[in-house]
Write a protein that holds these residues in place. Structure first.
Motif, short mmCIF file in Angstrom:
data_model
loop_
_atom_site.label_atom_id
_atom_site.label_comp_id
_atom_site.label_asym_id
_atom_site.label_seq_id
_atom_site.Cartn_x
_atom_site.Cartn_y
_atom_site.Cartn_z
N SER A 61 0.70 -1.27 -0.18
CA SER A 61 -0.04 0.09 -0.06
C SER A 61 0.69 1.43 -0.30
N MET A 63 3.84 0.89 -1.71
CA MET A 63 4.35 0.88 -2.56
C MET A 63 5.91 0.94 -3.05
N ARG A 177 10.05 1.73 -5.47
CA ARG A 177 9.40 2.42 -5.84
C ARG A 177 9.04 1.42 -6.64
N LEU A 179 4.60 0.30 -8.61
CA LEU A 179 3.64 1.09 -8.82
C LEU A 179 2.59 -0.72 -9.32
N PRO A 180 1.62 -0.11 -9.52
CA PRO A 180 0.38 -1.55 -10.23
C PRO A 180 0.85 -2.18 -11.06
N GLU A 183 -4.14 -3.30 -15.47
CA GLU A 183 -5.32 -4.37 -15.82
C GLU A 183 -5.15 -4.64 -17.34
#
Lengths: 395, 478
Positions: A61, A63, A177, A179-180, A183
């Motif tokens: 959360s 990242m 760092r 990142l998501p 999708e």
């Protein structure tokens, strides 16, 4: 050849201190997959990060991920993928290009500032690297940065160490760092464009609001008979559909793109990322960094001098991968002459030892910057033990 | 305030003032050299106005060559130099000292080249941050780092401090958006580092220069990345019954794979102060407020906001106010961006700048309240929730020296707390003089010595912005 394999930071300090006391040059080794990068070095021993492994911090959360330097990159990527995250800069795997084996490590990714196609939008490895622990040439463990992405406390030694190829110290721990992961990913491929038109297309796309995350051009003969100009979109599925249409319309003068999805898309970008088109050949391989619109002109000039050259473009044209025959200087004079007036530079990535020993692998720097570089090296490594000569002779 | 020490000015330099001014006069046009008391006075301080020192002289060069000539001269004469952009540093990064020459780049304010195809602009160091965006806006482009002072602050100062802003969550800070600089070194040599291409050869000197607070050289020009703006942007206001719930919502949004362009947090005192000033329609019956901005086409923003709102509802959000117009958007941001100015209307304050791991937010908010209360003062908090960058505003009365000292002490305690929980002393304002003496809280002797050795490579005599960043007593040679 002695191989030191410290298993703690304190041991690493002791090893470095003992090496420094005798002034013995050492090479720093992660998984050994990138040992051919840079100038050949004359060393008598190795410090390996193989004993320093394991993820030390992972807060999805926030990242952020931290790991000891010898942690396999694959473990990092797997851990992130389990939580739907990724490294933003998509690090290149050099194994195919350099013909090496072994497991790439996260420490070497940091030390080499190893980035891939996403670099154009998400920044290089150095942009995501937010913290390091490093043993300097005095055998002191030092830290710079930390685990938060915004940090302007003191000099940013993190950046300095990233891309120093081990010449400033032995990394023991790095924090990135993350990142998501998107999708949905899709690749748009325009067939048959010449270089100038292809780079113009990529510039138009990168100057659009539709956020291509990767942009490459593969001329005819690179991976296929026909040239392909590639844009990669990453987003939520509904956005991808919208942006695909919008880009198709914006770039309609270049014809209709083909859509490449799923494993085929991933495979194609891995080939671009890892320069696999040049794997297994005997050519020397260069990496040219230029303002994108200047790249086709540079390439045309190089081909005039080196007609057997093969090439392709990543980073919207800003990165030219070039393969040339290995003659005396592996094309160095012609290549550097071609880009001299264009404001870019060239790095020799693959060539036999004998060539890399005489051709400057990294672009020579202006005298004041070379003096500063030597001073920085000396400030980290007064005994000159770490990777001597890896980047520049005498440094 | 008086807690931060300045080094005693060197008497031998003060004694040579006339000769030094005469030397400078031979190097620059007469109007570029400022020596009278009245004209020097604006350069006594920056945005850390509690501290001020009259500089020996001020030079405002118009060209890189003039900067080089002045720097070489000062280097040869052993005169300290304080580089200055627009003087908006909240950390005292541009505060001079009596034996120093200020070199200001404010006259070097031209945009030299805009290259849309390669998404780069070359600008002089005195150009304001907002002017870069202003120059490329008509083509739909912008310069990403957006410090709250962006109307006034200069690109040179941004580079010196590695400035951030509200939209850094997606677009990064200054170091992620600068491609190259023209740097003048202390000996007067002019070097180009980087350019319009993405990676520079050799050690990452560009990465070192950005954030070096004017201690390695003076940046006179920069090549910056310009980006194409999204099709649209829309902020939403969320009011939460507690800071914990707001913090948990932020974590859950990121966990769902959504990276908004901005996530700003304000606590109740900050909400009250900002609403009274900006009339932005902030909810007054909540304990914490989030401003979350998304970008894209209308349909994309709708879809993203629907997901964000759903997550906020799972975390007990009380108020959801989606901007429906450009005016509402402007009002929402005006409230946040005027937080510092609005606070200044009700009290004197010091604005702190620390960073914490976002998971520590509820604990840190609670501890900060206790710390400040312990000194008998009040605090308002604005916060970049996506990246953990806190801005506690500690309110006090500057006419009361005891209270002023307490405010500084409370601020120092808060910064120590930031480091204790895994964060750092400064997220975007820099160390300057303000946090110089706290550097040993975050770094040990070996860490600091390595930084200072690197600094000394560029400036062995410590002439460039000398009393900043590092504790005064620990100087180390290269």
């Amino acid at each position: 050849m002695t191989i030191h394999t410290p298993t703690t930071e304190a041991q690493a300090c002791a090893v470095v201190a003992s090496v420094a006391a005798t002034g013995t040059p050492v090479t720093l080794r992660g998984g050994g997959t990138r040992t051919g990068l840079g100038r050949p070095t004359q060393v008598v021993s190795t410090i390996s990060s193989a004993g320093l492994t394991g993820i030390t911090l992972y807060e999805p959360s926030e990242m952020v991920i931290g790991a000891r330097a010898g942690t396999p990159l694959a473990e990092i990527l797997r851990t992130l993928a389990d939580r739907g995250q990724m490294l933003p800069f998509e690090p290149m795997d050099h194994r195919a290009l350099l013909g090496t084996e072994g497991e790439p490590t996260i420490g070497a990714v940091a030390a080499g500032n190893i980035s891939g196609p996403r670099r154009i939008n998400a920044g290089a490895a150095r942009d995501s690297l937010i913290g390091i622990r490093l043993i300097n040439g005095r055998g002191e463990a030092i830290k710079s940065g930390g685990r938060v992405m915004k940090n302007v406390t003191g000099l940013d030694l993190v950046k300095l160490v990233s891309g120093a190829h081990g010449t400033l110290g032995f990394l023991t721990e790095v924090t990135f760092r993350v990142l998501p992961a998107p999708e949905c990913v899709v690749t748009l491929a325009w067939p048959g464009l010449a270089d100038e038109a292809a780079v113009a297309l990529l510039s138009a796309a990168l100057g659009s609001p539709f956020e291509p995350m990767a942009a490459a051009h593969l001329p005819a003969g690179i991976g296929a008979d026909q040239a392909r100009t590639l844009l990669r979109l990453e987003n939520f599925a509904s956005s991808i559909a919208y942006r695909t249409d919008a880009l198709g319309e914006l770039l309609s003068q270049y014809g209709r793109p083909e859509l490449i999805e799923g494993a085929a898309s991933q495979e194609l970008w891995h080939s671009v990322r890892d320069a696999r088109f040049f794997a297994g050949s005997h050519e020397a391989v260069w990496r040219l960094s230029l303002a994108p619109t200047k790249a086709p002109r540079a390439t045309a000039a190089i081909i005039q001098a080196l007609p057997q050259a093969r090439w392709f473009y990543d980073w919207g044209g800003g990165l030219v991968w070039l393969a040339v025959p290995v003659d005396e200087d592996a094309g160095a004079a012609a290549i550097r002459a071609a880009i001299r007036s264009l404001g870019g530079h060239a790095t020799l990535v693959r060539a036999p030892h004998a060539v890399r020993a005489v051709v400057p692998v990294f672009e020579p720097l202006a005298e004041p910057l070379m003096r500063v570089t030597a001073g920085i090296k000396n400030s980290f490594d007064p005994a000159g033990i770490f990777e001597p000569g890896r980047m520049y002779a005498g440094i | 305030m008086s807690a931060i020490a300045f080094p005693a000015p060197r008497a031998d330099i003060l004694a040579r003032r006339d000769a030094i001014i005469a030397g400078l006069a031979g190097l620059v046009a007469p109007e570029a050299l400022i020596t009278s008391d009245d004209e020097r006075r604006p350069y006594e301080t920056d945005a850390l106005t509690a501290y001020r020192r009259m500089p020996l002289a001020v030079v405002l060069p118009s060209t890189t060559q003039e900067v080089a000539a002045v720097l070489r001269y000062c280097g040869e004469q052993g005169v300290p130099v304080v580089p200055r952009g627009a003087g908006t540093s909240l950390a005292g990064g541009a505060i001079p000292q009596e034996d120093a020459v200020v070199i200001g780049v404010s006259k070097m304010n031209r945009i030299l080249e805009i290259d849309y195809d390669n998404r780069a602009a070359r600008v002089q160091a005195g150009v304001t941050n907002l002017a870069v965006t202003g120059a490329v806006m008509s083509e739909g482009f912008f310069y990403a780092p957006d410090p709250s002072s962006q109307l006034a602050c200069s690109i040179g100062g941004n580079i010196g401090m590695n400035s951030g802003g509200a939209h850094c969550l997606k677009y990064g800070v200054t170091t992620n958006n600068v491609l190259g600089v023209t740097l003048v070194m202390l000996d007067g040599s002019i070097v180009e580092i980087g350019g319009a291409h993405l990676d520079a050869p050799g050690l990452d000197l560009l990465g070192l220069i950005v954030g070096s607070e004017g201690q390695l050289g003076i940046v006179t020009e920069a090549t910056v990345r310009i980006l194409r703006s999204a099709e649209g942007a829309r902020p939403v206001l969320f009011g939460f019954p507690s800071s914990e719930q707001a913090g948990a919502a932020v974590a859950a949004i990121i966990g769902a794979g959504i990276i908004p362009v901005a996530m700003e947090f304000m606590d109740k005192p900050a909400i009250e102060i900002c609403e009274a000033f900006a009339k932005a329609g902030y909810p007054m019956d909540v304990e914490a407020l989030l401003i979350i901005e998304v970008e894209g086409s209308d349909a994309e923003m709708d879809a993203q906001l629907a997901r964000i709102v759903a997550i906020a509802r799972e975390h007990g959000v009380k108020t959801v106010k989606e901007s429906k117009s450009a005016m509402e958007t402007a009002a929402i941001w005006k409230g946040r961006k005027s937080a510092f100015g609005a606070t200044g209307r009700i009290a004197d304050y010091i604005c702190m700048d620390g960073t914490i791991p976002t998971g520590q937010l509820p604990f840190v908010l609670q501890r900060m309240a206790e710390i400040v209360k312990g000194y008998g003062l009040r605090v308002a908090n604005v916060f970049h929730a996506g990246d953990g960058n806190l801005h506690p505003l500690i309110l006090y009365n500057c006419n009361d020296p005891v209270e002023a000292r307490k405010a500084e002490d409370a601020g120092n305690d808060i910064l120590k707390l930031c480091v204790e929980v895994g964060g750092c002393l400064t997220g975007e304002h820099g160390v300057g003089i303000e946090k110089r003496d706290l550097m040993r809280v975050q770094f040990n002797e070996a860490d600091l010595n390595q930084q200072m050795r690197v600094r000394a490579v560029f400036d062995g005599e410590w002439l460039l912005n000398p009393a900043k960043v590092f504790p005064l007593d620990g100087r180390v040679a290269a």
